[in-house]
Design an enzyme around this catalytic site. Structure first.
Site, PDB file in Angstrom:
ATOM      1  N   GLY A 137       8.029  -5.234   1.778  1.00  0.00           N
ATOM      2  CA  GLY A 137       8.891  -4.305   2.504  1.00  0.00           C
ATOM      3  C   GLY A 137       9.240  -3.072   1.696  1.00  0.00           C
ATOM      4  N   GLY A 138       8.410  -2.732   0.716  1.00  0.00           N
ATOM      5  CA  GLY A 138       8.634  -1.513  -0.047  1.00  0.00           C
ATOM      6  C   GLY A 138       9.915  -1.513  -0.854  1.00  0.00           C
ATOM      7  CB  SER A 223       3.538  -5.579   0.292  1.00  0.00           C
ATOM      8  OG  SER A 223       3.604  -4.182   0.395  1.00  0.00           O
TER       9      SER A 223
END
Length: 529
Positions: A137-138, A223
């Site tokens: 989710g960055g 991620s």
């Protein structure tokens, strides 16, 4: 007949008198928690267990503190609040291909440091491998309760599966001179990483009664979660808290530049000024909602609030520590998807735009790049970008793995997951960023898609590799195609898709180009994936 009816009524009354199935109770260091059996499953789930004190009030922007003890039995039957972030549910069409199964929908709060446990054997002595998943989710969104991360099916194969929340955005990664001054370690920022480390410490102390082996913990992230895995592998504070790591999308020699303490502090001062404050005391007094980004302003470029080199949690950039071998020497799996590289390619509308982008990225080797990935008309651009991006990410990953193998004793395994989730309405997304997760989690049914037998087969294969890796540090096992560890002399990776087996990184000329590119200063211009 009368006797049969009487017997039926008697048995019915007996079973009704038993009431609902009793909740499973497990004792933790803070108190007892009760979980519930998953429907039609041998797995028990415990949701919303606090692994640290609520980071609110004066604990905002401080390292996580131990959770408070409680009396009686705490019901662990509902997910805790997600950490502060903008909820994207109302903007789903803007976030394709990430449909609702990949997004956070829960309420948000600063009181969010919870974890969730799925276990097939909630009892001491079971000694099952433990996998702690760190969401992506960055570093600004996501949560442990996202639908596609449900751990029931994977736990049913003999693992204890854990998902966590950790502080995000400015709450998780603000650095400021005032915070550094009040820290006994002369450090600020990286609170989100400290949360992850606290969750691991909690598991080490408490996972045995849930059936887990406290000395066999795998961290797995995707991620931003994959970057977190890299950070935890690098951090001396995480030493001994886990035994191996898997990073999906992924680890390579390219990446976002990581700010140092002074640069992050300067940005923290700027953030305070933007909020008309000059001190941390004033910022701590502000409502949490007032510190979230204004959704009207859109997403900021890059990662403003993310892990930094603070000298305590991270003594140096993880890639530098990876190359030197002065980090945690554990087995690692890392991999990419074809759609990863597309995330960092802007829309290209003309040949001139394409040439300009290539000149920025490739400088004096742009002409060589053009020969390897020829484009003569606008219609050729999409394929050239896809091919070059995939070759680039595979070579970047291989170079990272080769550097690690040269400086560590433990093995590294890499993969390229090139199978797309079936999606007739949107074939353009292909094997998109995070599309591998339903397969590794065995959660195909979480998405309403026209699944085929090949999808179920790949999910079984991918999850089996993960289970083997979590069990013994090696993904290989009976009935699976051999997955070789990385050898710096053999430029290949493991393909996971319609074909399962080794594949080359790229043809020799292209592979040589990317190796030289990353070995030059130009490599610093490469995208993350």
């Amino acid at each position: 007949m009368r006797h049969t009816v009487k017997l039926f009524l008697a048995l019915t009354g007996f079973f009704l008198s038993l009431g609902p199935v009793a909740a499973q109770v497990v004792q933790t260091a803070q108190g007892a928690v009760s979980g519930q059996k998953e429907p039609n499953s041998t797995v028990t789930v415990f949701k919303g267990i606090p692994y640290a004190a609520p980071p609110v009030g004066d604990l905002r922007w401080r390292p996580p503190q131990p959770p408070a003890a409680w009396q009686g039995v705490r019901k662990a039957d509902a997910f805790g609040a997600s950490c502060m972030q903008g909820i994207l549910e109302s903007m789903l069409p803007m976030h394709m291909p990430w449909t609702e199964e990949f997004l956070t929908h829960n309420k948000v709060s600063e009181d969010c440091l919870f974890l969730n446990i799925w276990t097939p054997a909630p009892r001491p002595g079971a000694n099952l491998p433990v996998v702690m998943f760190i969401h992506g989710g960055g570093f600004s969104g996501g949560a442990g309760d996202v639908a596609v991360y449900d751990g029931a099916n994977l736990a049913g194969k003999g693992l204890v599966v854990v998902t966590i929340n950790y502080r995000l955005g400015v709450f998780g990664f603000l650095a400021h001179p005032d915070l550094t001054a009040e820290s006994e370690h002369h450090s600020s920022g990286n609170y989100g990483l400290l949360d992850q480390i606290a969750a691991l410490a909690w598991l080490k102390a408490n996972v045995a009664p849930f059936g887990g082996d406290a000395h066999n913990i795998t961290i797995w992230g995707q991620s931003a979660g994959a970057l977190s895995v890299a950070d935890l592998v690098a951090s001396p504070l995480a030493a001994g808290l886990f035994q191996r790591g898997q990073a999906d999308s992924g680890l390579g020699v390219s990446g976002f530049p990581m700010a140092d303490q002074s640069a992050a502090e300067a940005d923290g001062v700027k953030f305070a000024a933007q909020h008309h404050t000059v001190s941390i005391k004033e910022l701590r007094a502000m409502p949490a909602e007032a510190l979230l980004p204004d959704p009207k302003e859109g997403a900021a470029p890059g990662l403003r609030f993310a892990p930094i080199i603070d000298g305590w949690v991270l003594p140096d950039a993880p890639n530098a520590m990876n190359a030197k071998g002065n980090d945690n020497d554990v087995p690692v799996i890392t991999g990419y998807q074809p759609g990863d590289s597309a995330m960092f390619t802007p829309p290209i509308h003309s040949l001139d735009e394409y040439r300009q982008m290539n000149q920025r990225r490739y400088g004096d080797v742009a002409a060589e790049f053009d020969k390897l990935y020829p484009v003569s008309k606008v219609d050729d651009i999409k394929a050239a970008l896809a091919e070059s991006g995939q070759d680039r990410s595979r070579v970047s990953m291989f170079l990272w793995a080769a550097a690690r193998v040269k400086s560590h004793r433990q093995p590294v395994y890499t993969y390229f997951f090139d199978h797309a989730i079936p999606w007739p309405q949107h074939p353009e997304f292909g094997a998109f960023h995070s599309g591998e997760l339903p397969y590794f989690f065995l959660n195909l049914k979480k998405l309403d898609r026209p699944w085929q037998e090949e999808d179920a087969t790949l999910a079984k294969v991918a999850s089996s590799y993960l289970i083997n890796f979590a069990t013994k540090g090696d993904p290989n096992g009976s009935g699976l195609a051999p997955w070789p560890r990385i050898d710096p002399k053999t430029p290949q990776t493991m393909e996971l898709g319609a074909k399962v087996g080794t594949m080359p990184l790229a043809d020799k000329a292209r592979c040589d180009f990317w190796v030289r590119y990353y070995g030059s200063p130009l490599g610093k211009n490469a995208p993350l994936f």
